[in-house]
Design an enzyme around this catalytic site. Structure first.
Site, PDB file in Angstrom:
ATOM      1  N   ARG A 140       0.828  -1.211   0.000  1.00 54.21           N
ATOM      2  CA  ARG A 140       0.000   0.000   0.000  1.00 54.21           C
ATOM      3  C   ARG A 140       0.866   1.267   0.000  1.00 54.21           C
ATOM      4  O   ARG A 140       1.845   1.362   0.725  1.00 54.21           O
ATOM      5  CB  ARG A 140      -0.903  -0.025   1.232  1.00 54.21           C
ATOM      6  CG  ARG A 140      -2.035   0.973   1.165  1.00 54.21           C
ATOM      7  CD  ARG A 140      -3.228   0.505   1.908  1.00 54.21           C
ATOM      8  NE  ARG A 140      -3.074   0.586   3.346  1.00 54.21           N
ATOM      9  CZ  ARG A 140      -4.074   0.409   4.199  1.00 54.21           C
ATOM     10  NH1 ARG A 140      -5.277   0.122   3.750  1.00 54.21           N
ATOM     11  NH2 ARG A 140      -3.876   0.491   5.492  1.00 54.21           N
ATOM     12  N   ARG A 173       2.335   4.489   4.723  1.00 54.99           N
ATOM     13  CA  ARG A 173       1.765   4.951   5.988  1.00 54.99           C
ATOM     14  C   ARG A 173       2.575   4.358   7.142  1.00 54.99           C
ATOM     15  O   ARG A 173       2.990   3.202   7.050  1.00 54.99           O
ATOM     16  CB  ARG A 173       0.303   4.474   6.062  1.00 54.99           C
ATOM     17  CG  ARG A 173      -0.667   5.547   6.461  1.00 54.99           C
ATOM     18  CD  ARG A 173      -2.086   5.095   6.267  1.00 54.99           C
ATOM     19  NE  ARG A 173      -2.521   4.080   7.228  1.00 54.99           N
ATOM     20  CZ  ARG A 173      -3.737   3.584   7.295  1.00 54.99           C
ATOM     21  NH1 ARG A 173      -4.662   4.005   6.462  1.00 54.99           N
ATOM     22  NH2 ARG A 173      -4.057   2.675   8.177  1.00 54.99           N
ATOM     23  N   ARG A 184      -1.002  -4.979  14.127  1.00 52.18           N
ATOM     24  CA  ARG A 184      -2.407  -4.678  13.796  1.00 52.18           C
ATOM     25  C   ARG A 184      -3.210  -5.964  13.580  1.00 52.18           C
ATOM     26  O   ARG A 184      -4.355  -6.077  14.014  1.00 52.18           O
ATOM     27  CB  ARG A 184      -2.478  -3.807  12.535  1.00 52.18           C
ATOM     28  CG  ARG A 184      -1.988  -2.379  12.776  1.00 52.18           C
ATOM     29  CD  ARG A 184      -1.723  -1.654  11.469  1.00 52.18           C
ATOM     30  NE  ARG A 184      -2.923  -1.410  10.705  1.00 52.18           N
ATOM     31  CZ  ARG A 184      -2.923  -1.163   9.384  1.00 52.18           C
ATOM     32  NH1 ARG A 184      -1.796  -1.151   8.704  1.00 52.18           N
ATOM     33  NH2 ARG A 184      -4.054  -0.937   8.758  1.00 52.18           N
TER      34      ARG A 184
HETATM   35  P1  AMP Z   1      -7.640   1.952  10.404  1.00 54.65           P
HETATM   36  O1  AMP Z   1      -7.357   3.058   9.428  1.00 54.65           O
HETATM   37  O2  AMP Z   1      -9.090   1.674  10.570  1.00 54.65           O
HETATM   38  O3  AMP Z   1      -6.834   0.706  10.111  1.00 54.65           O
HETATM   39  O4  AMP Z   1      -7.150   2.470  11.838  1.00 54.65           O
HETATM   40  C1  AMP Z   1      -5.824   2.902  12.062  1.00 54.65           C
HETATM   41  C2  AMP Z   1      -5.513   2.871  13.536  1.00 54.65           C
HETATM   42  O5  AMP Z   1      -6.404   3.745  14.239  1.00 54.65           O
HETATM   43  C3  AMP Z   1      -5.685   1.520  14.226  1.00 54.65           C
HETATM   44  O6  AMP Z   1      -4.537   0.696  14.090  1.00 54.65           O
HETATM   45  C4  AMP Z   1      -5.905   1.947  15.673  1.00 54.65           C
HETATM   46  O7  AMP Z   1      -4.695   2.355  16.282  1.00 54.65           O
HETATM   47  C5  AMP Z   1      -6.771   3.194  15.504  1.00 54.65           C
HETATM   48  N1  AMP Z   1      -8.219   2.856  15.470  1.00 54.65           N
HETATM   49  C6  AMP Z   1      -9.078   3.030  14.422  1.00 54.65           C
HETATM   50  N2  AMP Z   1     -10.314   2.644  14.753  1.00 54.65           N
HETATM   51  C7  AMP Z   1     -10.249   2.199  16.019  1.00 54.65           C
HETATM   52  C8  AMP Z   1     -11.203   1.646  16.925  1.00 54.65           C
HETATM   53  N3  AMP Z   1     -12.494   1.452  16.564  1.00 54.65           N
HETATM   54  N4  AMP Z   1     -10.770   1.304  18.158  1.00 54.65           N
HETATM   55  C9  AMP Z   1      -9.501   1.482  18.562  1.00 54.65           C
HETATM   56  N5  AMP Z   1      -8.544   1.984  17.754  1.00 54.65           N
HETATM   57  C10 AMP Z   1      -8.910   2.344  16.483  1.00 54.65           C
END
Ligand code: AMP
Length: 230
Positions: A140, A173, A184
């Site tokens: 990505r 990123r 993750r």
């Molecule tokens: P994402 O873009 O959805 O993969 O989110 C990126 C990062 O944001 C994640 O690895 C978490 O650190 C944080 N994050 C996003 N959504 C959540 C959530 N619902 N609960 C806790 N952390 C979140």
């Protein structure tokens, strides 16, 4: 309504769609396509949190290190962001949740918001092979100016390493670095995947879609069909 929009589903209640799946399963891409087709907002907690980090405000400062490390941020932080966002007028007729809920505590808060509104969530679980996920996440690239996502193999830019729209040099990123990807995926397995049982126990409609090999439009077609029938 334009011809690409999906007609309202049979139910008259607002549609609360939860796009569920591991990092790299295509939740973001599908949420954007669905938001356009249904005319309801995409609510991505990841995007909201990144915006707070970009602004350097109190929420951003609190969550930045965790996000960089690929660890989930505290439930109360995301719950509050989502509660505030769902209270906005544009969410009254339905919404798409992308990346929320990710823990049982978040799912319980969401039920508490939706039940009084008479809304039951429709959960779409995007199921993708582990190896495909790794290839997607490690490949990505993102434009630092407009946010457009590329993939070095499946969606390369016209000129390698350069955004088609902005001409800016594409970046990886922070949380797409290999050791962070592992973290993750680990968080997903431990904290998020078990929610499938929670959704079942609480009587939400849960649909599984194989999203490993199809292109995004084909996956979108499958989701569209499900929503029409629901
Ligand atoms: P994402 O873009 O959805 O993969 O989110 C990126 C990062 O944001 C994640 O690895 C978490 O650190 C944080 N994050 C996003 N959504 C959540 C959530 N619902 N609960 C806790 N952390 C979140």
């Amino acid at each position: 309504m334009n011809s690409s929009q999906i007609p309202n589903p049979k139910s008259q209640a607002p549609l609360a769609l939860i796009l569920f799946g591991s990092p790299g399963s295509g939740k973001g891409t599908q949420s954007k396509l669905l938001a356009k087709a249904l005319g309801i907002p995409q609510i991505s907690t990841g995007d909201m949190l990144r915006e707070h980090v970009r602004r350097g405000n109190a929420v951003g400062t609190k969550v930045e290190a965790k996000m960089k490390a690929g660890i989930l941020v505290k439930d109360y932080v995301v719950n509050q962001l989502v509660e505030e966002r769902l209270a906005q007028p544009d969410a009254a007729n339905g919404f798409i949740l992308d990346g929320y809920p990710r823990t049982r505590a978040q799912a319980e808060v969401l039920c508490g918001i939706l039940s009084p509104r008479g809304v039951q969530a429709v959960v779409i679980h995007l199921v993708v092979d582990y190896n495909v996920i790794i290839a997607r996440l490690t490949g990505r690239r993102q434009c630092p100016v407009c946010g457009t996502l590329y993939n070095v193999t499946s969606k390369p830019p016209k000129v390698p390493g350069v955004c088609d729209l902005e001409g800016a040099k594409l970046i990886v990123r922070d949380d797409d670095r290999e050791e962070v990807i592992r973290e993750r995926l680990d968080e997903y397995e431990k904290q998020t995947r078990p929610l499938i049982d929670f959704f079942r126990e609480t009587g939400n409609r849960l649909y599984e879609i194989d999203a490993s090999h199809d292109n995004p439009q084909a996956v979108f077609g499958k989701i569209e069909e499900l929503i029409r029938e629901s």
